[in-house]
Design a protein around this motif. Sequence first.
Motif, mmCIF file in Angstrom:
data_model
loop_
_atom_site.group_PDB
_atom_site.id
_atom_site.type_symbol
_atom_site.label_atom_id
_atom_site.label_comp_id
_atom_site.label_asym_id
_atom_site.label_seq_id
_atom_site.Cartn_x
_atom_site.Cartn_y
_atom_site.Cartn_z
ATOM 1 N N GLY A 119 42.252 39.161 36.257
ATOM 2 C CA GLY A 119 41.465 38.402 36.451
ATOM 3 C C GLY A 119 40.980 37.585 37.047
ATOM 4 O O GLY A 119 39.768 37.030 37.448
ATOM 5 N N THR A 120 41.697 37.450 38.372
ATOM 6 C CA THR A 120 41.150 36.663 39.374
ATOM 7 C C THR A 120 40.592 37.617 40.807
ATOM 8 O O THR A 120 40.366 37.172 41.498
ATOM 9 C CB THR A 120 41.990 36.112 39.787
ATOM 10 O OG1 THR A 120 43.190 36.754 40.172
ATOM 11 C CG2 THR A 120 42.600 34.796 38.467
ATOM 12 N N LEU A 121 40.978 38.652 40.681
ATOM 13 C CA LEU A 121 40.896 40.162 41.439
ATOM 14 C C LEU A 121 39.308 40.281 41.387
ATOM 15 O O LEU A 121 38.808 41.275 41.225
ATOM 16 C CB LEU A 121 41.181 41.027 41.200
ATOM 17 C CG LEU A 121 43.145 40.393 41.263
ATOM 18 C CD1 LEU A 121 43.813 41.792 41.151
ATOM 19 C CD2 LEU A 121 43.341 40.133 42.035
ATOM 20 N N ASN A 122 38.128 39.541 41.741
ATOM 21 C CA ASN A 122 36.951 39.528 42.344
ATOM 22 C C ASN A 122 36.621 38.464 43.326
ATOM 23 O O ASN A 122 37.202 37.792 43.443
ATOM 24 C CB ASN A 122 36.046 39.801 40.937
ATOM 25 C CG ASN A 122 36.340 37.782 40.239
ATOM 26 O OD1 ASN A 122 36.153 37.053 40.558
ATOM 27 N ND2 ASN A 122 37.350 38.053 38.234
ATOM 28 N N GLU A 123 34.637 38.668 43.496
ATOM 29 C CA GLU A 123 34.352 37.909 44.530
ATOM 30 C C GLU A 123 34.060 36.454 43.864
ATOM 31 O O GLU A 123 34.175 35.508 44.600
ATOM 32 C CB GLU A 123 33.263 38.638 44.664
ATOM 33 C CG GLU A 123 32.794 39.887 45.979
ATOM 34 C CD GLU A 123 32.085 39.797 46.372
ATOM 35 O OE1 GLU A 123 31.438 40.340 47.947
ATOM 36 O OE2 GLU A 123 31.113 40.098 45.655
ATOM 37 N N GLN A 124 34.581 35.896 41.990
ATOM 38 C CA GLN A 124 34.080 34.999 42.070
ATOM 39 C C GLN A 124 35.097 34.034 42.412
ATOM 40 O O GLN A 124 35.270 32.833 42.139
ATOM 41 C CB GLN A 124 33.846 34.766 40.460
ATOM 42 C CG GLN A 124 33.155 34.070 39.746
ATOM 43 C CD GLN A 124 31.925 33.659 39.557
ATOM 44 O OE1 GLN A 124 31.579 33.483 40.758
ATOM 45 N NE2 GLN A 124 32.342 32.235 39.477
#
Length: 307
Positions: free
Chosen positions: A216-221
């Motif tokens: 869930g942390t592996l994104n641009e957000q």
Amino acid sequence: MNHPANPPLPPDSCSLGWGGLSAFGTAPQASFWVALEQPGPWGRDAFTQSHLDPDLGARIEAAAAAHGGRAILIRRPGQHADSHGGPRRVFVAGGLAGAAWLLSGEVDDPAEVLTLPWEHLAQTRPVEAPWLHPADPVLLVCTNAKRDRCCALVGRPIVEALAERDLRVWECSHTSGHRFAPTGVLLPYGQVLARLTPTLGVEVLEAAASGKLAVGTLNEQHDRSVSWLPPREGAAVSWVRAREAFTDPIGLAAVADGDSVTVTRVDGQIWELTVTRQESEPRAESCGKDAKPAAVFHVELLSAVYA
């Protein structure tokens, strides 16, 4: 994966102005982290504006910076006893670019931190000190209100929510990037996180307990990248992680040549990327400061070779 919203912020808060912009490549650079417990209030510059002796605080910060690392203050969740003495918890995270390790222990005198073998903290093999022992992963969440109000308003509720579940979380001083509040640092891996929520914090610590980064942390957000990589390389690695859902905290290497970045995985996969720094309309990087052009990294895939 969706996560519940954090408490509302005043409409002029800096982190609201940065909502939706990519966090890739914005981690502060550090090849290791040293976290020292300091109860009580913190000023804007916590190491020299707290009940820690300011000369000692400045020397600890300088020692970390001189060897390519970063020092940070931490507090236990809950009420902050205005304590001037007593044992202090210390976390030392090193080997970030290889087999990341985390040690922890207590010191009666915070000056003992200066005895750390600073020149060896970035190495793959854990250092040895009689008061340090292997420790499980820990999440540090910025609550340094005197640095920026966003951090306290939305950071402290996350710490409290995770502490209620007996998870390994501490309040910490400035991590840089309060425009991405609530921000945090996952040790030992040096992953710097943006726009945390309590649910995401749980996922982060549960994944870390298995030696992984949370999907869930592996994104641009949410992913500000890992601290041991320079910004452009960090943005490239974060992009590959997001594309491949690659949760191994090591496993990826990056080499930049101008705007071109080559990311290589241990199994031989290679991604050729272009990473450009682009500016959008002006935004305030901190509450109360004037707006200025907001810089973000834009990543494009040139080619991919799979082993």
